[in-house]
Design an enzyme around this catalytic site. Structure first.
Site, PDB file in Angstrom:
ATOM      1  N   GLY A   1       0.836  -1.204   0.000  1.00  0.00           N
ATOM      2  CA  GLY A   1       0.000   0.000   0.000  1.00  0.00           C
ATOM      3  C   GLY A   1       0.867   1.249   0.000  1.00  0.00           C
ATOM      4  O   GLY A   1       2.058   1.196  -0.320  1.00  0.00           O
TER       5      GLY A   1
ATOM      6  N   LYS B   1       0.010  -7.693 -11.514  1.00  0.00           N
ATOM      7  CA  LYS B   1      -1.259  -8.354 -11.831  1.00  0.00           C
ATOM      8  C   LYS B   1      -2.428  -7.643 -11.157  1.00  0.00           C
ATOM      9  O   LYS B   1      -3.448  -7.403 -11.787  1.00  0.00           O
ATOM     10  CB  LYS B   1      -1.183  -9.820 -11.389  1.00  0.00           C
ATOM     11  CG  LYS B   1      -2.419 -10.630 -11.716  1.00  0.00           C
ATOM     12  CD  LYS B   1      -2.559 -10.837 -13.205  1.00  0.00           C
ATOM     13  CE  LYS B   1      -3.808 -11.620 -13.574  1.00  0.00           C
ATOM     14  NZ  LYS B   1      -4.138 -11.438 -15.009  1.00  0.00           N
TER      15      LYS B   1
ATOM     16  N   HIS C   1      -7.924  10.492 -39.623  1.00  0.00           N
ATOM     17  CA  HIS C   1      -7.792  11.744 -38.869  1.00  0.00           C
ATOM     18  C   HIS C   1      -6.438  11.857 -38.165  1.00  0.00           C
ATOM     19  O   HIS C   1      -6.297  12.633 -37.238  1.00  0.00           O
ATOM     20  CB  HIS C   1      -8.934  11.869 -37.857  1.00  0.00           C
ATOM     21  CG  HIS C   1     -10.283  11.889 -38.516  1.00  0.00           C
ATOM     22  ND1 HIS C   1     -10.710  12.948 -39.273  1.00  0.00           N
ATOM     23  CD2 HIS C   1     -11.261  10.956 -38.571  1.00  0.00           C
ATOM     24  CE1 HIS C   1     -11.925  12.669 -39.751  1.00  0.00           C
ATOM     25  NE2 HIS C   1     -12.272  11.468 -39.346  1.00  0.00           N
TER      26      HIS C   1
ATOM     27  N   GLU D   1      -7.710  -4.133 -27.358  1.00  0.00           N
ATOM     28  CA  GLU D   1      -7.228  -5.224 -26.508  1.00  0.00           C
ATOM     29  C   GLU D   1      -6.067  -5.974 -27.178  1.00  0.00           C
ATOM     30  O   GLU D   1      -5.094  -6.340 -26.508  1.00  0.00           O
ATOM     31  CB  GLU D   1      -8.406  -6.164 -26.188  1.00  0.00           C
ATOM     32  CG  GLU D   1      -8.075  -7.390 -25.378  1.00  0.00           C
ATOM     33  CD  GLU D   1      -7.446  -7.107 -24.008  1.00  0.00           C
ATOM     34  OE1 GLU D   1      -7.428  -5.956 -23.558  1.00  0.00           O
ATOM     35  OE2 GLU D   1      -6.931  -8.063 -23.404  1.00  0.00           O
TER      36      GLU D   1
ATOM     37  N   GLU E   1       2.050  -4.941 -23.797  1.00  0.00           N
ATOM     38  CA  GLU E   1       2.425  -5.232 -22.409  1.00  0.00           C
ATOM     39  C   GLU E   1       3.395  -6.393 -22.276  1.00  0.00           C
ATOM     40  O   GLU E   1       4.205  -6.407 -21.352  1.00  0.00           O
ATOM     41  CB  GLU E   1       1.209  -5.381 -21.482  1.00  0.00           C
ATOM     42  CG  GLU E   1       0.320  -6.546 -21.707  1.00  0.00           C
ATOM     43  CD  GLU E   1      -0.868  -6.556 -20.746  1.00  0.00           C
ATOM     44  OE1 GLU E   1      -0.828  -5.909 -19.694  1.00  0.00           O
ATOM     45  OE2 GLU E   1      -1.850  -7.245 -21.061  1.00  0.00           O
TER      46      GLU E   1
ATOM     47  N   LYS F   1      -2.380  -6.282 -25.499  1.00  0.00           N
ATOM     48  CA  LYS F   1      -1.691  -7.562 -25.266  1.00  0.00           C
ATOM     49  C   LYS F   1      -0.279  -7.492 -25.819  1.00  0.00           C
ATOM     50  O   LYS F   1       0.670  -7.893 -25.168  1.00  0.00           O
ATOM     51  CB  LYS F   1      -2.428  -8.739 -25.942  1.00  0.00           C
ATOM     52  CG  LYS F   1      -3.707  -9.198 -25.327  1.00  0.00           C
ATOM     53  CD  LYS F   1      -3.575  -9.881 -23.986  1.00  0.00           C
ATOM     54  CE  LYS F   1      -3.533  -8.920 -22.852  1.00  0.00           C
ATOM     55  NZ  LYS F   1      -4.694  -8.514 -22.191  1.00  0.00           N
TER      56      LYS F   1
HETATM   57  O1  M6R Z   1      -8.031  -6.962 -12.083  1.00  0.00           O
HETATM   58  P1  M6R Z   1      -8.582  -5.931 -13.034  1.00  0.00           P
HETATM   59  O2  M6R Z   1      -9.371  -6.541 -14.130  1.00  0.00           O
HETATM   60  O3  M6R Z   1      -9.337  -4.847 -12.342  1.00  0.00           O
HETATM   61  O4  M6R Z   1      -7.296  -5.269 -13.675  1.00  0.00           O
HETATM   62  C1  M6R Z   1      -7.393  -4.197 -14.567  1.00  0.00           C
HETATM   63  C2  M6R Z   1      -6.107  -3.989 -15.314  1.00  0.00           C
HETATM   64  O5  M6R Z   1      -5.069  -3.688 -14.423  1.00  0.00           O
HETATM   65  C3  M6R Z   1      -5.716  -5.226 -16.138  1.00  0.00           C
HETATM   66  O6  M6R Z   1      -6.724  -5.590 -17.010  1.00  0.00           O
HETATM   67  C4  M6R Z   1      -4.424  -4.942 -16.946  1.00  0.00           C
HETATM   68  O7  M6R Z   1      -4.668  -4.013 -17.944  1.00  0.00           O
HETATM   69  C5  M6R Z   1      -3.874  -6.251 -17.519  1.00  0.00           C
HETATM   70  N1  M6R Z   1      -2.454  -6.279 -17.395  1.00  0.00           N
HETATM   71  C6  M6R Z   1      -4.216  -6.451 -18.940  1.00  0.00           C
HETATM   72  O8  M6R Z   1      -3.673  -7.595 -19.495  1.00  0.00           O
END
Ligand code: M6R
Length: 600
Positions: A101, A595, A496, A473, A480, A477
């Site tokens: 946190g 994650k 545009h 999306e 990242e 993928k």
């Molecule tokens: O656990 P959540 O679905 O709330 O997470 C949201 C994002 O952090 C998550 O989808 C992130 O964009 C992933 N790394 C995508 O693959």
């Protein structure tokens, strides 16, 4: 994000703590540490880098310890170094603290402690907690009560004290903290995965709770310092689900688990085709006249597809907003608004804050979430639990496709509630898992494409209508896990601006399956071709007309246009995976990513 583990019992603590830390690796981290309670001493190990490095640095002579806490750190205050890794101690080395946190009054507390003569050895906010505890008289539990009043911000805390080998203290406000209850032993962790190999009986601490764990039992206190009972939940996830099971990476395994995850999600909502969708508990009260979807990352992309479903099938107005934006605006929300949060983990700080804001303003809160008992599940009036099972790879795959399916199923329920005909979709729904299985058979073909393109540094992804979020999306993928710059765009917007990027070096992934937008999509693809761009297309099987336009194409089975996005994303997940693999990237734990994003 940071992860906390702990053990108190009769087993050797070190192997339990290390195994537990490995189970949290997927969350993303840059350093790790452990403190073991020895007879009258604390032995601390901290290391920048991987848990393996930490493990190698630990002396085997400390194996007699039966209690300790551990941590994986994702740097917020201070660089990832051995010195900043947790646990942190006070000046006398009595307390050791691990923390997930952010302490917001960090600067004033640091100044105060320095003035009071404390020697601070790290740049972290966590270390301050150990020194604040040191300042207090009385038992560690009393000290903790006082310190919790002084810190502002969010925390999950694990604390041990040199003189109390049979006790551990924990506290949470914000980030999750789970207690596993075994036979005469306790486990502590930030999520279920480390605990499940030992016990399925868990207690989920509520926001503001703090607890003293000891051999005499467990004492939990609420934010108001009243001793409270928190029920024991039984978690039905099988620990084997969180293993790689012969796959090279979790991400690949999870891509391959999609047919099963979809089948399980369908089965939970449509027990048999005759009775149709059975989601009556999600029926909308009459007063609801608009829906606001809030989410982050991949879950937000699912929300954008959901907007199409709800607007077209239910006829309700839908907005989709980034949770990180919505929470800092002053959005117009009232009791006639349904806020639909989407989150795989159920612990994303921005999404939680947006849902809480909606709640304060009187909105009805529903969520789609993969983790039962998570914060988002618990703060929602209703939660649709996706049946994806544990998702360990940082890049979300099976959680995304099950989110899309859940949005479709909810839309069908709401359409049914409005008296609309939905039976025609049920047959196609049942076929969906099989169609996804068919695409998985194209893995080698997609690997070949990855071989051709893995050295590129830029990609553009285009789609229209329901496939525009799929373009977003697909690009997410790729970027990242392979660190290639990839942008998703609505194809009609290309002219545009982004069209300026197109030349003979630019791969353009066009999602051009057969739907009402296909003709327009073809026109955009022609624009790419006219500028010598390289067209890699997702098209329906046997669509020869459009195939002629493409330089490369991946043919996918045709289904109802509403369900087609669930099919179309799968080859894009595989493409990203194979490109990242060829570039030698760490697919499951990409750099800088976590994650569960439990800080804002
Ligand atoms: O656990 P959540 O679905 O709330 O997470 C949201 C994002 O952090 C998550 O989808 C992130 O964009 C992933 N790394 C995508 O693959």
């Amino acid at each position: 994000m940071c992860g906390i583990v702990g053990y108190l019992g009769k087993r050797e603590a070190l192997p339990v703590l290390l195994q537990s830390l490995y189970k949290l690796e997927y969350r993303g981290y840059d350093s790790a540490g452990i403190v073991l309670h020895l007879k009258d001493d604390l032995k601390i190990y901290r290391k920048k880098g991987k848990i393996k490095d930490l493990e190698l640095s630990i002396s085997s002579k400390h194996r007699s310890s039966t209690s300790g806490i551990g941590h994986t750190r994702w740097a917020t205050h201070g660089k990832p170094t051995d010195r900043n890794a947790h646990p942190h101690t006070d000046c006398k080395g009595n307390y050791a603290v691990v923390h997930n946190g952010i302490i917001e009054n960090f600067h004033s507390l640091r100044e105060y402690l320095l003035k009071n003569g404390h020697i601070l050895t790290s740049e972290t906010d966590t270390e301050l907690i150990a020194h604040l505890l040191e300042e207090e008289n009385g038992s560690p539990l009393d000290a903790l009560k006082k310190v919790l009043k002084k810190i502002l911000g969010y925390y999950a805390l694990g604390i041990i004290h040199k003189d109390f080998p049979d006790k551990i203290w924990v506290a949470r406000l914000g980030p999750p903290l789970i207690l596993g209850v075994g036979e005469g032993e306790y486990f502590i962790a930030s999520d279920y995965n480390p605990i499940l190999p030992f016990t399925k009986r868990v207690i989920i601490l509520e926001d503001g709770d703090f607890a003293e764990i000891s051999f005499e039992g467990l004492k939990i206190f609420s934010r108001e310092e009243k001793e409270v009972e928190r029920g024991i939940n039984c978690i039905d996830w099988d620990p084997v689900m969180a293993e790689k099971g012969g796959f090279k990476h979790f991400m690949l395994k999870e891509i391959y688990e999609q047919p099963e995850a979809l089948r399980d999600t369908i089965l939970a909502s449509i027990p048999d085709t005759e009775s149709g969708v059975r989601l009556d508990e999600f029926n909308l009260p009459k007063r609801i006249n608009r829906i606001l979807i809030v989410a982050c990352g991949t879950s937000l992309h699912a929300g954008l597809v959901g907007k199409f479903y709800i607007e077209n099938l239910v006829g309700l107005s839908v907005e989709v907003d980034y949770a990180s934006e919505l929470r800092y605006r002053n959005p117009v929300l009232d009791k006639n608004t349904l806020i639909l949060g989407i989150s795989q983990s159920g612990e994303t700080a921005d999404t939680i804050a947006s849902l809480k804001l909606g709640k304060e303003k009187g909105a009805l809160i529903f969520s789609i979430c993969n983790v039962k008992g998570s914060q988002i599940d618990r703060l929602s009036d209703r939660t649709f639990i996706t049946k994806a099972g544990p998702e360990i790879g940082v890049a979300s795959t099976k959680a995304f496709t099950t989110q899309l399916l859940s949005l479709f199923l909810l839309s069908l329920q709401w359409a049914k509630q409005k008296g609309m005909e939905i039976e025609k979709y049920l047959g196609e729904l049942q076929k969906l898992p099989l169609l996804v299985e068919k695409i998985l058979k194209k893995d080698e073909e997609i690997q070949e494409l990855a071989r051709l393109f893995f050295k590129k540094e830029h990609f553009l992804y285009l789609g229209r209508g329901l496939n525009y979020p799929i373009a977003l999306e697909g690009a997410l993928k790729l970027k990242e896990i392979s660190y290639i710059h990839a942008e998703g765009y609505p194809a009609g917007e290309m002219k545009h601006g982004p069209i300026a990027l197109i030349d003979e070096n630019m791969p353009v992934v066009a999602i051009a399956t057969q739907d009402t937008h296909q003709k327009k999509m073809v026109a955009n693809m022609e624009e790419v071709k006219a500028r010598d761009g390289i067209l890699i297309c997702i098209i329906n099987e046997g669509d020869l007309e459009i195939k002629k336009l493409c330089d490369y194409s991946i043919e996918v089975p045709k289904t109802d246009p509403f369900l087609q996005p669930i099919i179309n994303i799968v080859p894009l997940q595989l493409l990203a995976y194979h490109i990242a693999l060829k570039r030698g990237c760490d697919v499951d734990q990409p750099r800088n990513l976590a994650k569960s994003v439990t800080v804002e």
